[in-house]
Design a protein around this motif. Structure first.
Motif, PDB file in Angstrom:
ATOM      1  N   LEU A 121      15.227   6.978   7.543  1.00  0.00           N
ATOM      2  CA  LEU A 121      14.254   6.908   8.638  1.00  0.00           C
ATOM      3  C   LEU A 121      13.524   8.241   8.674  1.00  0.00           C
ATOM      4  N   LEU A 122      12.245   8.228   8.308  1.00  0.00           N
ATOM      5  CA  LEU A 122      11.489   9.465   8.150  1.00  0.00           C
ATOM      6  C   LEU A 122      10.254   9.459   9.027  1.00  0.00           C
ATOM      7  N   GLY A 123       9.837  10.672   9.401  1.00  0.00           N
ATOM      8  CA  GLY A 123       8.586  10.849  10.121  1.00  0.00           C
ATOM      9  C   GLY A 123       8.777  11.544  11.452  1.00  0.00           C
ATOM     10  N   PRO A 124       7.708  12.113  12.006  1.00  0.00           N
ATOM     11  CA  PRO A 124       7.792  12.831  13.288  1.00  0.00           C
ATOM     12  C   PRO A 124       8.317  11.977  14.430  1.00  0.00           C
ATOM     13  N   ALA A 125       8.107  10.661  14.375  1.00  0.00           N
ATOM     14  CA  ALA A 125       8.562   9.783  15.456  1.00  0.00           C
ATOM     15  C   ALA A 125       9.930   9.170  15.164  1.00  0.00           C
ATOM     16  N   ALA A 126      10.636   9.679  14.154  1.00  0.00           N
ATOM     17  CA  ALA A 126      11.935   9.101  13.787  1.00  0.00           C
ATOM     18  C   ALA A 126      12.965   9.272  14.897  1.00  0.00           C
ATOM     19  N   GLU A 127      12.950  10.413  15.572  1.00  0.00           N
ATOM     20  CA  GLU A 127      13.926  10.644  16.642  1.00  0.00           C
ATOM     21  C   GLU A 127      13.752   9.631  17.769  1.00  0.00           C
ATOM     22  N   ALA A 184       7.552   0.818  10.697  1.00  0.00           N
ATOM     23  CA  ALA A 184       7.077   0.127   9.505  1.00  0.00           C
ATOM     24  C   ALA A 184       8.100   0.205   8.378  1.00  0.00           C
ATOM     25  N   ALA A 185       8.173  -0.846   7.586  1.00  0.00           N
ATOM     26  CA  ALA A 185       8.961  -0.830   6.360  1.00  0.00           C
ATOM     27  C   ALA A 185       8.147  -0.143   5.269  1.00  0.00           C
ATOM     28  N   CYS A 186       8.758   0.802   4.576  1.00  0.00           N
ATOM     29  CA  CYS A 186       8.087   1.559   3.517  1.00  0.00           C
ATOM     30  C   CYS A 186       8.925   1.488   2.248  1.00  0.00           C
ATOM     31  N   ASP A 230       0.851  -1.197   0.000  1.00  0.00           N
ATOM     32  CA  ASP A 230       0.000   0.000   0.000  1.00  0.00           C
ATOM     33  C   ASP A 230       0.884   1.243   0.000  1.00  0.00           C
ATOM     34  N   PRO A 231       1.309   1.696  -1.191  1.00  0.00           N
ATOM     35  CA  PRO A 231       2.263   2.824  -1.234  1.00  0.00           C
ATOM     36  C   PRO A 231       1.725   4.122  -0.659  1.00  0.00           C
ATOM     37  N   LEU A 232       0.411   4.375  -0.792  1.00  0.00           N
ATOM     38  CA  LEU A 232      -0.130   5.620  -0.235  1.00  0.00           C
ATOM     39  C   LEU A 232      -0.137   5.577   1.289  1.00  0.00           C
ATOM     40  N   ARG A 233      -0.480   4.429   1.854  1.00  0.00           N
ATOM     41  CA  ARG A 233      -0.419   4.293   3.314  1.00  0.00           C
ATOM     42  C   ARG A 233       1.015   4.458   3.794  1.00  0.00           C
ATOM     43  N   GLU A 234       1.977   3.930   3.041  1.00  0.00           N
ATOM     44  CA  GLU A 234       3.381   4.051   3.427  1.00  0.00           C
ATOM     45  C   GLU A 234       3.833   5.502   3.379  1.00  0.00           C
ATOM     46  N   GLN A 235       3.328   6.271   2.417  1.00  0.00           N
ATOM     47  CA  GLN A 235       3.625   7.710   2.407  1.00  0.00           C
ATOM     48  C   GLN A 235       3.112   8.391   3.668  1.00  0.00           C
ATOM     49  N   ARG A 236       1.884   8.075   4.037  1.00  0.00           N
ATOM     50  CA  ARG A 236       1.314   8.697   5.236  1.00  0.00           C
ATOM     51  C   ARG A 236       2.145   8.377   6.467  1.00  0.00           C
ATOM     52  N   LEU A 237       2.621   7.137   6.555  1.00  0.00           N
ATOM     53  CA  LEU A 237       3.458   6.765   7.693  1.00  0.00           C
ATOM     54  C   LEU A 237       4.732   7.600   7.721  1.00  0.00           C
ATOM     55  N   LEU A 238       5.375   7.767   6.559  1.00  0.00           N
ATOM     56  CA  LEU A 238       6.611   8.551   6.505  1.00  0.00           C
ATOM     57  C   LEU A 238       6.360  10.020   6.813  1.00  0.00           C
ATOM     58  N   ALA A 239       5.185  10.508   6.481  1.00  0.00           N
ATOM     59  CA  ALA A 239       4.881  11.924   6.682  1.00  0.00           C
ATOM     60  C   ALA A 239       4.328  12.222   8.063  1.00  0.00           C
ATOM     61  N   THR A 240       3.611  11.270   8.657  1.00  0.00           N
ATOM     62  CA  THR A 240       2.890  11.582   9.891  1.00  0.00           C
ATOM     63  C   THR A 240       3.296  10.725  11.084  1.00  0.00           C
ATOM     64  N   TRP A 297      22.727  11.048   9.894  1.00  0.00           N
ATOM     65  CA  TRP A 297      22.639  12.502   9.816  1.00  0.00           C
ATOM     66  C   TRP A 297      21.230  12.877   9.371  1.00  0.00           C
ATOM     67  N   ARG A 298      20.871  14.134   9.586  1.00  0.00           N
ATOM     68  CA  ARG A 298      19.555  14.637   9.193  1.00  0.00           C
ATOM     69  C   ARG A 298      19.740  15.582   8.013  1.00  0.00           C
ATOM     70  N   ASP A 299      19.146  15.243   6.875  1.00  0.00           N
ATOM     71  CA  ASP A 299      19.229  16.132   5.727  1.00  0.00           C
ATOM     72  C   ASP A 299      17.882  16.809   5.498  1.00  0.00           C
ATOM     73  N   ARG A 300      17.635  17.280   4.283  1.00  0.00           N
ATOM     74  CA  ARG A 300      16.415  18.040   4.002  1.00  0.00           C
ATOM     75  C   ARG A 300      15.149  17.192   4.073  1.00  0.00           C
ATOM     76  N   LEU A 301      15.280  15.875   4.034  1.00  0.00           N
ATOM     77  CA  LEU A 301      14.108  15.005   4.043  1.00  0.00           C
ATOM     78  C   LEU A 301      13.907  14.253   5.345  1.00  0.00           C
ATOM     79  N   GLY A 302      14.986  13.959   6.057  1.00  0.00           N
ATOM     80  CA  GLY A 302      14.852  13.198   7.291  1.00  0.00           C
ATOM     81  C   GLY A 302      16.184  12.612   7.711  1.00  0.00           C
ATOM     82  N   LEU A 303      16.146  11.539   8.478  1.00  0.00           N
ATOM     83  CA  LEU A 303      17.357  10.906   8.987  1.00  0.00           C
ATOM     84  C   LEU A 303      17.879   9.899   7.969  1.00  0.00           C
ATOM     85  N   GLN A 304      19.165  10.008   7.664  1.00  0.00           N
ATOM     86  CA  GLN A 304      19.826   9.097   6.724  1.00  0.00           C
ATOM     87  C   GLN A 304      20.865   8.286   7.491  1.00  0.00           C
TER      88      GLN A 304
END
Length: 372
Positions: free
Chosen positions: A149-155, A232-234, A35-45, A204-211
């Motif tokens: 590793l992306l998203g508000p809960a990444a830290e 989750a794996a996305c 479910d790629p759209l659900r995976e986007q939401r996870l990475l964003a929210t 490190w944290r770049d313009r998109l998230g943690l790498q």
């Protein structure tokens, strides 16, 4: 019931990019896990982990590595501190972008993370420029792997691995045309705080998230720990859709052989405008001081296309009967719908009526994230 996992710790249920588009640059990666759209939401929210280990890596050990790379690329790398990542470019003699890399130095080796399929060309260039310099560049993709590793809960997820959370990215303001000498500090213009993993690896944290750059042998341990903590794996489709929405370009997908750094907003993260001479520097200086690069990177909203109909990289952007640019990355965004990055002529107005193939296209006039 838990999903079966591969030797890297990711689920084996992935739909690969290769199964859908064998010729794609991301063919080795997982497109999605159902479910790629659900995976986007996870990475964003929330939070998600993306396997980007198909990206390639070079290692440059040797005591003269930083001064050597400083002289060959666009970034100010002299005395680059341990634990700071940055971005840098290799340009053609005419100032066009040929290579891009994220660079991190661990006090013994400079690690350069680049695009899939790009390491051989970059290594060939570096080897030809080696001369008598005390450096030993080599292909290191089998040694190191990239995760995102992306998203508000990444830290919070990262802290669970016992790794300190990197600080936010820092960018030196890009001076205007005809700037005074000394306007750009003698340091990398884009600086990403990096923290070390216990036992090896960096984040490190770049313009998109943690790498995360980790030894390949540690992938199962790192991915398993994150997955065990509920991350989750996305797939790469989710990551690429968010990248396109953020207007962060990829070399080769969102560029052509004529692309200049300022056309795709790579000056702030990757180009030091006041350092010594490097290949293509004269063109960079001339275009910057004129203040009008011939093209610009825009985000397009596409009307009336499905996921199966998304335009391929390189598809022309047309105004009336006239070609005015080309599409790079196209994706279906979970909120914005079908979108695409495009490079268009600078004089194309934000309200221009455009077409990409059979689809109507409109430029998003909002300011890109992180840009004034």
């Amino acid at each position: 019931m838990s999903q079966p996992v591969s030797t890297t710790g990711f689920p084996t249920t992935a739909v690969t990019v290769a199964a859908l588009d064998p010729a794609a640059v991301d063919a080795p990666a997982a497109a999605h896990y159902g479910d790629p759209l659900r995976e986007q939401r996870l990475l964003a929210t929330e939070v998600g982990i993306v396997d980007r280990s198909h990206h390639e890596v070079l290692a440059v050990p040797g005591e003269e590595r930083l001064s050597w790379l400083h002289n060959l690329t666009t970034q100010h790398l002299l005395e680059l501190p341990r634990g700071v990542a940055t971005e840098t470019l290799v340009l053609s003699p005419h100032g066009h972008v040929e290579q891009h890399a994220t660079l991190l130095d661990d006090a013994a080796t400079s690690w350069l993370v680049t695009e899939p399929g790009a390491a051989a060309g970059l290594l060939d260039f570096l080897t030809k420029m080696q001369f008598l310099t005390r450096v030993e560049p080599r292909e290191a993709s089998a040694e190191q792997a990239l995760l995102s590793l992306l998203g508000p809960a990444a830290e919070q997820a990262l802290a669970g691995l016992g790794v300190a959370v990197p600080g936010p990215p820092e960018f030196t303001p890009v001076p205007g045309p005809k700037f005074a000498t000394g306007a750009v500090p003698a340091r990398p213009t884009g600086r990403y705080d990096a923290q070390e993993f216990p036992g090896g690896g960096w984040v490190w944290r770049d313009r998109l998230g943690l790498q995360l750059l980790v030894p390949r042998g540690q992938l199962p341990e790192v991915v398993g720990a994150l997955r065990g903590a509920g991350v989750a794996a996305c797939g790469i489709w989710a990551y690429e859709a968010l990248r396109a929405a953020a207007r962060v370009p990829r070399i080769g997908l969102d560029t052509d052989h004529r692309t200049l750094p300022m056309e795709i907003d790579l000056v702030a993260p990757a180009v030091h405008l006041e350092k010594g001479c490097y290949r293509g520097q004269e063109t960079v200086a001339r275009v910057h001081h004129l203040g009008r690069p011939p093209r610009r990177l825009v985000l397009l909203h596409l009307d009336g296309v499905t996921t199966d109909e998304l335009p391929a990289s390189g598809t022309p952007v047309v105004a009336g009967e006239r070609g005015v640019g080309f599409v790079g990355t196209a994706a279906r965004h979970y909120e914005l719908g079908p979108i695409a990055l495009a490079v268009v002529r600078r004089n194309v107005a934000d309200d221009a009526v455009l077409r990409v193939g059979d689809a109507a296209a409109a430029i998003d006039p909002t300011v890109a994230p992180g840009r004034s």
